[in-house]
Write an enzyme that holds these catalytic residues in place. Structure first.
Site, mmCIF file in Angstrom:
data_model
loop_
_atom_site.group_PDB
_atom_site.id
_atom_site.type_symbol
_atom_site.label_atom_id
_atom_site.label_comp_id
_atom_site.label_asym_id
_atom_site.label_seq_id
_atom_site.Cartn_x
_atom_site.Cartn_y
_atom_site.Cartn_z
ATOM 1 N N HIS A 1 43.563 75.288 25.496
ATOM 2 C CA HIS A 1 42.446 75.602 24.593
ATOM 3 C C HIS A 1 42.755 74.934 23.245
ATOM 4 C CE1 HIS A 1 39.026 77.502 22.938
ATOM 5 N NE2 HIS A 1 39.242 78.765 23.277
ATOM 6 N N ARG B 1 32.866 83.056 20.404
ATOM 7 C CA ARG B 1 33.344 82.277 19.256
ATOM 8 C C ARG B 1 33.309 80.773 19.472
ATOM 9 N NH1 ARG B 1 34.976 86.988 18.931
ATOM 10 N NH2 ARG B 1 35.233 86.719 21.152
ATOM 11 N N THR B 2 33.849 80.329 20.600
ATOM 12 C CA THR B 2 33.984 78.880 20.780
ATOM 13 C C THR B 2 32.602 78.240 20.837
ATOM 14 O OG1 THR B 2 35.990 79.376 22.018
ATOM 15 C CG2 THR B 2 35.161 77.116 22.163
ATOM 16 N N LYS C 1 22.818 75.721 42.676
ATOM 17 C CA LYS C 1 22.290 75.008 43.852
ATOM 18 C C LYS C 1 23.370 74.135 44.480
ATOM 19 C CE LYS C 1 18.016 74.403 41.271
ATOM 20 N NZ LYS C 1 17.280 73.344 40.566
ATOM 21 N N ARG D 1 33.715 74.410 28.602
ATOM 22 C CA ARG D 1 34.565 75.524 29.056
ATOM 23 C C ARG D 1 34.306 75.712 30.539
ATOM 24 N NH1 ARG D 1 35.532 81.233 26.199
ATOM 25 N NH2 ARG D 1 36.715 79.779 24.915
HETATM 26 N N1 CP Z 1 38.795 82.543 21.078
HETATM 27 C C1 CP Z 1 37.882 82.320 22.034
HETATM 28 O O1 CP Z 1 38.004 81.383 22.852
HETATM 29 O O2 CP Z 1 36.839 83.196 22.033
HETATM 30 P P1 CP Z 1 35.572 83.120 22.974
HETATM 31 O O3 CP Z 1 36.066 83.359 24.397
HETATM 32 O O4 CP Z 1 34.633 84.167 22.493
HETATM 33 O O5 CP Z 1 35.005 81.732 22.872
#
Ligand code: CP
Length: 312
Positions: free
Chosen positions: A132, A54-55, A83, A104
């Site tokens: 988040h 999603r993100t 590496k 991320r």
């Molecule tokens: N909600 C969320 O962070 O989903 P993903 O891990 O799929 O990005």
């Protein structure tokens, strides 16, 4: 607004509400009903060192719907991270390639580190068991869509409150809007002390209930925010096994719920929401996931200094 979005501390309540207003205006663009190339010529770096559906995809959708483009780190195993390239070096390079970056990373604090290393804006797409905040923007958008407000709601957060970064960021934001919070988890997955200590509204303590009882909390809740037990963050698999599957919400459990109560989940789900909940009036998690597009559109426009035209 600050250069980066690392935690919800980077946004004032006024900035949050203004971003949600912008997100609202961008709904027809996210639905593909209107073309608004506000970010034409802008390039987003999607730097995902951990899995994401999603993100990553909603950042990409948001940028492309606004006429911009995206470069992806792609599979970490096919990148020079294997590496031994440091995050610092990688992000310094991205700083030159792109106009803005979503990051991320499995390490808590990595987004702040990258933000300090780069001149472009860094948007924290999840740093380990830390924060988040872009998820929180879409969560808040979804809650406001349902209730027309954020203040004074009763929100129950359920599951892995220890490792779940979404609830760390969301609880902080909801506290600032004066919500009443109920934390539902087994004791070994309770909300970390450093998050708890920060949960105030204008310097005043807010009402917080801590319990292991999900069913008992349902009748009072306006929002039930379910979370997945974060298997990948447990240092010991046996410890995970002890709590796996501890909360499973099904349609039958919702009989005593308020009619307008909504169920959210950042997704992905494993077994904590039975599919029979999907057809109930309470389920909002797929709309919530869609709202990631507008929330991230609004955020990128703001960080890139692009104003969103107001309607007539
Ligand atoms: N909600 C969320 O962070 O989903 P993903 O891990 O799929 O990005």
């Amino acid at each position: 607004m600050n250069k980066d979005l690392i935690t919800m501390d980077d946004l004032t309540n006024e900035e949050i509400l203004s971003l949600l207003d912008d997100a609202d205006r961008l709904l027809p663009v996210a639905h593909g009903e209107e073309y608004l190339p506000l970010l034409q010529g802008k390039l987003l770096a999607n730097m995902f060192f951990e899995p994401s559906t999603r993100t990553r995809m909603s950042f990409e959708t948001a940028m492309k719907r606004l006429g911009g483009d995206v470069v992806n780190l792609g599979d970490v195993k096919a990148s020079s991270a294997v590496k031994g390239e440091t995050l610092y070096d990688t992000m310094r390079m991205v700083d030159g390639y792109c106009d803005i970056a979503a990051l991320r990373h499995p390490r808590q604090g990595a987004a702040q580190y990258a933000g300090d290393a780069c001149s472009i804006s860094i948007m924290n797409g999840g740093d380990g068991a830390g924060h988040h905040p872009t998820q929180t923007l879409l969560d808040l958008f979804t809650i406001r869509q349902a209730f027309g407000r954020l203040d004074g709601l009763k929100v129950a957060m359920v599951g892995d409150l220890r490792y779940g970064r979404t609830v760390h960021s969301l609880s902080h934001a909801l506290a600032r809007f004066g919500c009443e919070l109920t934390f539902i988890s087994p004791s070994q997955l309770s909300m970390p002390e450093e998050i708890f200590e920060n949960l105030t509204c204008d310097g005043e303590e807010i009402e917080i209930t801590v319990t292991e009882d999900l069913l008992g909390a349902i009748p009072e809740a306006d929002v039930i925010y379910m979370t997945r037990i974060q298997k990948e963050r447990f240092p010991d698999e046996d410890e995970y096994t002890k709590v796996a599957g501890i909360y499973k919400l099904s349609a039958d459990d919702l009989v005593g719920a308020k009619g307008e109560m909504i169920i959210l989940h950042p997704l992905p789900r494993v077994d904590e929401i039975h599919p029979d909940v999907d057809a109930t009036r309470h389920a909002r998690y797929f709309e919530q996931a869609f709202n990631g597009v507008v929330a991230r559109m609004a955020l990128m426009c703001r960080l890139l200094g692009v104003a969103i035209p107001r309607g007539d």
